[in-house]
Design a protein around this motif. Structure first.
Motif, PDB file in Angstrom:
ATOM      1  N   THR A  72     -34.534  -9.148  -1.477  1.00  0.00           N
ATOM      2  CA  THR A  72     -33.240  -8.403  -1.171  1.00  0.00           C
ATOM      3  C   THR A  72     -32.528  -7.937  -2.599  1.00  0.00           C
ATOM      4  N   TYR A  73     -31.418  -6.946  -2.480  1.00  0.00           N
ATOM      5  CA  TYR A  73     -31.000  -6.378  -3.652  1.00  0.00           C
ATOM      6  C   TYR A  73     -30.390  -7.518  -4.259  1.00  0.00           C
ATOM      7  N   ALA A  74     -29.601  -8.491  -3.602  1.00  0.00           N
ATOM      8  CA  ALA A  74     -28.788  -9.593  -4.326  1.00  0.00           C
ATOM      9  C   ALA A  74     -29.639 -10.441  -5.088  1.00  0.00           C
ATOM     10  N   ALA A  79     -31.701 -12.329 -10.090  1.00  0.00           N
ATOM     11  CA  ALA A  79     -32.629 -12.785 -11.202  1.00  0.00           C
ATOM     12  C   ALA A  79     -32.492 -12.021 -12.382  1.00  0.00           C
ATOM     13  N   VAL A  80     -32.295 -10.643 -12.384  1.00  0.00           N
ATOM     14  CA  VAL A  80     -31.979 -10.022 -13.875  1.00  0.00           C
ATOM     15  C   VAL A  80     -30.719 -10.603 -14.377  1.00  0.00           C
ATOM     16  N   GLU A  81     -29.732 -10.944 -13.821  1.00  0.00           N
ATOM     17  CA  GLU A  81     -28.545 -11.468 -14.763  1.00  0.00           C
ATOM     18  C   GLU A  81     -28.626 -12.615 -15.144  1.00  0.00           C
ATOM     19  N   SER A  82     -29.433 -13.595 -14.382  1.00  0.00           N
ATOM     20  CA  SER A  82     -29.430 -15.356 -14.677  1.00  0.00           C
ATOM     21  C   SER A  82     -30.611 -15.830 -14.655  1.00  0.00           C
ATOM     22  N   ALA A  83     -31.786 -15.187 -14.525  1.00  0.00           N
ATOM     23  CA  ALA A  83     -33.264 -15.923 -14.314  1.00  0.00           C
ATOM     24  C   ALA A  83     -34.137 -15.145 -15.045  1.00  0.00           C
ATOM     25  N   LYS A 115     -33.567   0.375 -17.386  1.00  0.00           N
ATOM     26  CA  LYS A 115     -32.514   1.328 -17.179  1.00  0.00           C
ATOM     27  C   LYS A 115     -31.386   0.975 -16.177  1.00  0.00           C
ATOM     28  N   TRP A 116     -32.018   0.540 -14.893  1.00  0.00           N
ATOM     29  CA  TRP A 116     -31.087  -0.134 -13.680  1.00  0.00           C
ATOM     30  C   TRP A 116     -30.073  -1.158 -14.216  1.00  0.00           C
ATOM     31  N   ASN A 117     -30.801  -1.912 -15.057  1.00  0.00           N
ATOM     32  CA  ASN A 117     -29.728  -2.914 -15.713  1.00  0.00           C
ATOM     33  C   ASN A 117     -28.589  -2.434 -16.620  1.00  0.00           C
ATOM     34  N   THR A 118     -29.189  -1.373 -17.415  1.00  0.00           N
ATOM     35  CA  THR A 118     -28.285  -0.607 -18.401  1.00  0.00           C
ATOM     36  C   THR A 118     -27.118   0.107 -17.389  1.00  0.00           C
ATOM     37  N   ASP A 119     -27.587   0.706 -16.378  1.00  0.00           N
ATOM     38  CA  ASP A 119     -26.583   1.421 -15.640  1.00  0.00           C
ATOM     39  C   ASP A 119     -25.836   0.555 -14.766  1.00  0.00           C
ATOM     40  N   GLY A 120     -26.045  -0.780 -14.616  1.00  0.00           N
ATOM     41  CA  GLY A 120     -25.045  -1.543 -14.106  1.00  0.00           C
ATOM     42  C   GLY A 120     -25.573  -2.110 -12.884  1.00  0.00           C
ATOM     43  N   LEU A 121     -26.759  -2.144 -12.445  1.00  0.00           N
ATOM     44  CA  LEU A 121     -27.642  -2.943 -11.337  1.00  0.00           C
ATOM     45  C   LEU A 121     -26.916  -2.188 -10.086  1.00  0.00           C
ATOM     46  N   LYS A 122     -26.742  -0.861  -9.846  1.00  0.00           N
ATOM     47  CA  LYS A 122     -26.169  -0.413  -8.635  1.00  0.00           C
ATOM     48  C   LYS A 122     -27.206  -0.533  -7.612  1.00  0.00           C
ATOM     49  N   GLU A 123     -26.634  -0.706  -6.423  1.00  0.00           N
ATOM     50  CA  GLU A 123     -27.608  -0.952  -5.171  1.00  0.00           C
ATOM     51  C   GLU A 123     -27.865   0.418  -4.567  1.00  0.00           C
ATOM     52  N   ASN A 124     -26.994   1.269  -4.263  1.00  0.00           N
ATOM     53  CA  ASN A 124     -27.212   2.691  -3.713  1.00  0.00           C
ATOM     54  C   ASN A 124     -26.789   3.787  -4.589  1.00  0.00           C
TER      55      ASN A 124
END
Length: 124
Positions: A72-74, A79-83, A115-124
């Motif tokens: 899932t997105y969450a 996993a990006v933020e803390s794993a 880049k997704w992380n850099t862009d703020g981990l947006k869902e949609n």
């Protein structure tokens, strides 16, 4: 001779225990039309397909890495933020901790997730 037969049987037994469902095409092709660098990367539009192709074979219920599901997105965001997901996908082949375990995914896909992380981990 006996040792050779025993070794062959053991290797055959081990090979038959492998879970062929977890084998993945690690070298997934980069996104055919890379997104415009000025456009924000989102999980739904850009990242989900990469995770599905490279990660969920192991990172889902009933698989070897079910303790860290990435379905899932969450879960992927966490996993990006803390794993350490970003660190692990950027390791080089042969380095301990590299994900996916079968070999490094394409640099284009890694760059997109970064880049997704850099862009703020947006869902949609």
């Amino acid at each position: 001779m006996k040792k050779t037969i025993v070794l062959t049987l053991l290797l055959a037994a081990f090979a038959s225990c492998s879970d062929s469902d977890t084998v993945q095409d690690i070298e997934t092709p980069p996104t055919p039309n890379p997104p415009d660098p000025t456009t924000a990367i989102t999980y739904t539009k850009n990242v989900k397909s990469i995770i599905d192709a490279n990660c969920i074979g192991c990172h889902q219920s009933g698989r070897s890495a079910a303790f860290r599901p990435l379905t899932t997105y969450a879960q992927v965001k966490a996993a990006v933020e803390s794993a350490g997901l970003l660190t692990r996908i950027q390791l080089q082949n042969g380095e301990q901790g590299l994900m996916p375990q079968g070999g490094r995914m394409s640099q284009a896909n890694i760059d997109l997730i970064v880049k997704w992380n850099t862009d703020g981990l947006k869902e949609n």
